[in-house]
Design an enzyme around this catalytic site. Structure first.
Site, short mmCIF file in Angstrom:
data_model
loop_
_atom_site.label_atom_id
_atom_site.label_comp_id
_atom_site.label_asym_id
_atom_site.label_seq_id
_atom_site.Cartn_x
_atom_site.Cartn_y
_atom_site.Cartn_z
N MET A 1 -4.35 5.69 -14.50
CA MET A 1 -4.18 4.30 -14.06
C MET A 1 -5.50 3.69 -13.61
O MET A 1 -5.77 2.53 -13.86
CB MET A 1 -3.12 4.21 -12.96
CG MET A 1 -1.72 4.48 -13.50
SD MET A 1 -0.40 4.08 -12.34
CE MET A 1 -0.40 2.29 -12.37
N ASN B 1 2.22 -0.33 -7.12
CA ASN B 1 1.68 -0.51 -8.48
C ASN B 1 1.89 0.76 -9.31
O ASN B 1 2.12 0.68 -10.51
CB ASN B 1 0.19 -0.88 -8.43
CG ASN B 1 0.00 -2.33 -8.03
OD1 ASN B 1 0.07 -3.23 -8.86
ND2 ASN B 1 -0.19 -2.58 -6.74
N GLY C 1 2.17 2.32 -2.70
CA GLY C 1 2.11 2.85 -4.07
C GLY C 1 2.97 2.04 -5.03
O GLY C 1 3.42 2.55 -6.06
N LYS D 1 -8.27 5.68 -3.74
CA LYS D 1 -8.42 7.14 -3.70
C LYS D 1 -7.20 7.84 -4.27
O LYS D 1 -7.29 8.93 -4.84
CB LYS D 1 -8.65 7.61 -2.27
CG LYS D 1 -10.05 7.34 -1.76
CD LYS D 1 -10.35 8.23 -0.58
CE LYS D 1 -11.82 8.21 -0.23
NZ LYS D 1 -12.10 8.90 1.05
N TYR E 1 5.91 8.48 -1.30
CA TYR E 1 4.64 8.58 -2.04
C TYR E 1 4.24 10.05 -2.12
O TYR E 1 3.84 10.54 -3.18
CB TYR E 1 3.58 7.77 -1.26
CG TYR E 1 2.19 7.79 -1.84
CD1 TYR E 1 1.71 6.72 -2.58
CD2 TYR E 1 1.32 8.87 -1.61
CE1 TYR E 1 0.42 6.72 -3.09
CE2 TYR E 1 0.03 8.88 -2.12
CZ TYR E 1 -0.41 7.81 -2.86
OH TYR E 1 -1.70 7.81 -3.37
N LYS F 1 0.78 -1.23 0.00
CA LYS F 1 0.00 0.00 0.00
C LYS F 1 0.82 1.28 0.00
O LYS F 1 0.31 2.37 0.24
CB LYS F 1 -1.03 0.05 1.17
CG LYS F 1 -1.85 -1.20 1.36
CD LYS F 1 -2.22 -1.90 0.09
CE LYS F 1 -3.21 -1.17 -0.79
NZ LYS F 1 -3.31 -1.86 -2.13
N SER G 1 -5.13 2.70 3.90
CA SER G 1 -5.21 2.02 2.60
C SER G 1 -5.25 0.50 2.78
O SER G 1 -6.04 -0.19 2.13
CB SER G 1 -3.98 2.44 1.77
OG SER G 1 -3.99 1.81 0.53
N SER H 1 1.07 7.66 -15.72
CA SER H 1 1.08 7.16 -14.34
C SER H 1 0.22 8.01 -13.41
O SER H 1 0.25 7.81 -12.19
CB SER H 1 2.52 7.08 -13.82
OG SER H 1 3.10 8.37 -13.82
N HIS I 1 8.00 -6.65 -1.29
CA HIS I 1 7.51 -6.06 -0.04
C HIS I 1 8.41 -6.49 1.14
O HIS I 1 8.10 -6.19 2.28
CB HIS I 1 6.10 -6.58 0.28
CG HIS I 1 5.02 -6.13 -0.66
ND1 HIS I 1 4.95 -4.86 -1.17
CD2 HIS I 1 3.92 -6.78 -1.13
CE1 HIS I 1 3.86 -4.75 -1.93
NE2 HIS I 1 3.24 -5.91 -1.93
P1 A3P Z 1 -5.19 4.40 -1.44
O1 A3P Z 1 -5.78 3.14 -0.91
O2 A3P Z 1 -4.89 5.39 -0.34
O3 A3P Z 1 -6.01 5.02 -2.51
P2 A3P Z 1 0.12 -0.51 -3.68
O4 A3P Z 1 0.15 -0.34 -5.14
O5 A3P Z 1 1.47 -0.60 -3.07
O6 A3P Z 1 -0.82 -1.59 -3.27
O7 A3P Z 1 -0.49 0.87 -3.09
C1 A3P Z 1 -1.84 1.21 -3.30
C2 A3P Z 1 -2.07 2.67 -2.98
O8 A3P Z 1 -1.46 3.49 -4.00
C3 A3P Z 1 -3.57 3.00 -3.01
O9 A3P Z 1 -3.77 4.06 -2.08
C4 A3P Z 1 -3.72 3.47 -4.44
O10 A3P Z 1 -4.89 4.21 -4.70
C5 A3P Z 1 -2.47 4.30 -4.60
N1 A3P Z 1 -2.13 4.55 -6.01
C6 A3P Z 1 -2.12 3.66 -7.02
N2 A3P Z 1 -1.80 4.27 -8.18
C7 A3P Z 1 -1.61 5.57 -7.89
C8 A3P Z 1 -1.27 6.71 -8.69
N3 A3P Z 1 -1.08 6.60 -10.00
N4 A3P Z 1 -1.14 7.90 -8.07
C9 A3P Z 1 -1.34 8.00 -6.74
N5 A3P Z 1 -1.68 6.96 -5.93
C10 A3P Z 1 -1.81 5.76 -6.50
#
Ligand code: A3P
Length: 313
Positions: free
Chosen positions: A252, A70, A68, A270, A213, A66, A158, A247, A128
């Site tokens: 996304m 991805n 970020g 979010k 992030y 969580k 998150s 991105s 991770h």
């Molecule tokens: P939220 O749940 O606060 O929205 P991971 O990819 O490590 O699982 O992390 C997921 C978090 O990154 C989620 O946060 C997700 O919405 C956010 N996220 C994914 N893509 C993003 C982007 N392009 N810009 C900003 N936040 C992003």
């Protein structure tokens, strides 16, 4: 669906189907004192991982769930495509299509590492894991590691929502239940504050670049430029804009069914800063403030997270 994403979607879909037939208590196992999902990881794979041979040109993204991962994976995939004179988004992923592996290093079967020896360089790897649980060759090889961190309150918020949407993780009836688990080291992939404290020991290494992030969100152009520079990838202004635009959270999320399948909306929820304010009570704020100070207060990563800015009500 883009073929290079098929592997990712298949792994997540299967894990959620398998997980939903398990009771919450059965969804995790412990390896070397840390909890992992049974539907994604196994002791056999961890054992095999010990002898994984890293290459000096592997491109590694380390980040707690969580944080970020991805998002930054997409940035790195595009940067690698550019470094190989391909146009981002028009060709298969970084890792050759037929040899495609789920990008998270510790996820998969034990034979995965043997197959990874056949991947062309540069290989893109996400993890991770805490540094002490990574194979020794990663640090020995001096492969570059981008270390992605996020303020702990938004990580918790998150992770709470994510856990309740994917049966890979135990679900929680209330936020308060989740908060107790988060603060008492009962999280999948271990306690986040400990994660920060362990990685802090590597924060000054030349081959490790910490990024938050929040800084990437605040100034994505600068963030992408810094990431590209760290990996020695040069970009034209136009390429930089393309990577930033592809991105963005909006792009996304819009594309998420294609890239992440049925759970796209759970991965792109979010995408902002400070959602924790909708969940944390005063007492929980105090507990987190204290624990953060105890684990990483005054350290390099602790300072980099700008706790006063992002975690104070
Ligand atoms: P939220 O749940 O606060 O929205 P991971 O990819 O490590 O699982 O992390 C997921 C978090 O990154 C989620 O946060 C997700 O919405 C956010 N996220 C994914 N893509 C993003 C982007 N392009 N810009 C900003 N936040 C992003």
């Amino acid at each position: 669906m883009d073929k290079s994403r098929k592997k990712f979607v298949d792994v997540i879909d299967k894990a959620t189907v398998d997980g939903s037939s398990l009771h919450c208590d059965e969804r995790l196992f412990t390896y070397k004192g840390i909890l992992y999902p049974v539907t994604l990881c196994s002791p056999e794979t961890f054992k095999a991982l010990e002898s994984f041979e890293a290459r000096s040109d592997d491109i590694i993204l380390a980040g707690y769930p969580k944080s970020g991962t991805n998002w930054v994976s997409q940035i790195l995939n595009d940067l690698i495509a550019i470094s190989e004179k391909k146009t981002p988004g028009t060709e298969s992923g970084v890792n050759n299509e037929e040899l495609e592996e789920f990008p998270y290093l510790e996820v998969g079967d034990p034979e995965k590492y043997e197959r990874m020896t056949r991947l062309p360089s540069p290989r893109f790897i996400v993890t991770h894991l805490r540094p002490e649980n990574l194979p020794k060759s990663i640090f020995k090889s001096k492969a570059k590691i981008l270390l992605l961190i996020r303020n702990p309150k938004d990580i918790a918020a998150s992770f709470y929502h994510f856990s309740n949407r994917l049966a890979i993780f135990p679900s929680y009836e209330t936020w308060d239940d989740f908060f107790v688990a988060f603060m008492t080291k009962k999280m999948t992939w271990g306690c986040y504050l400990e994660y920060l404290s362990k990685w802090n020991k590597y924060a000054d290494e030349k081959n490790v670049m910490p990024i938050t992030y929040e800084e990437l969100k605040e100034d994505p152009v600068l963030g992408v430029k810094n990431i590209a520079a760290f990996f020695g990838i040069s970009l034209t202004e136009e390429q930089l804009q393309l990577v930033v635009e592809r991105s963005s959270f909006q792009s996304m999320k819009k594309n998420s069914q294609k890239t992440h399948g049925a759970f796209g909306n759970a991965f792109f929820r979010k995408g902002g800063v400070s959602d924790w304010k909708n969940l944390f009570s005063e007492d929980q704020n105090e507990k987190m403030d204290k624990a953060f100070e105890e684990h990483v207060g005054g350290t390099k990563l602790g300072r980099k997270l700008k706790y006063e800015v992002y975690c104070k009500a």
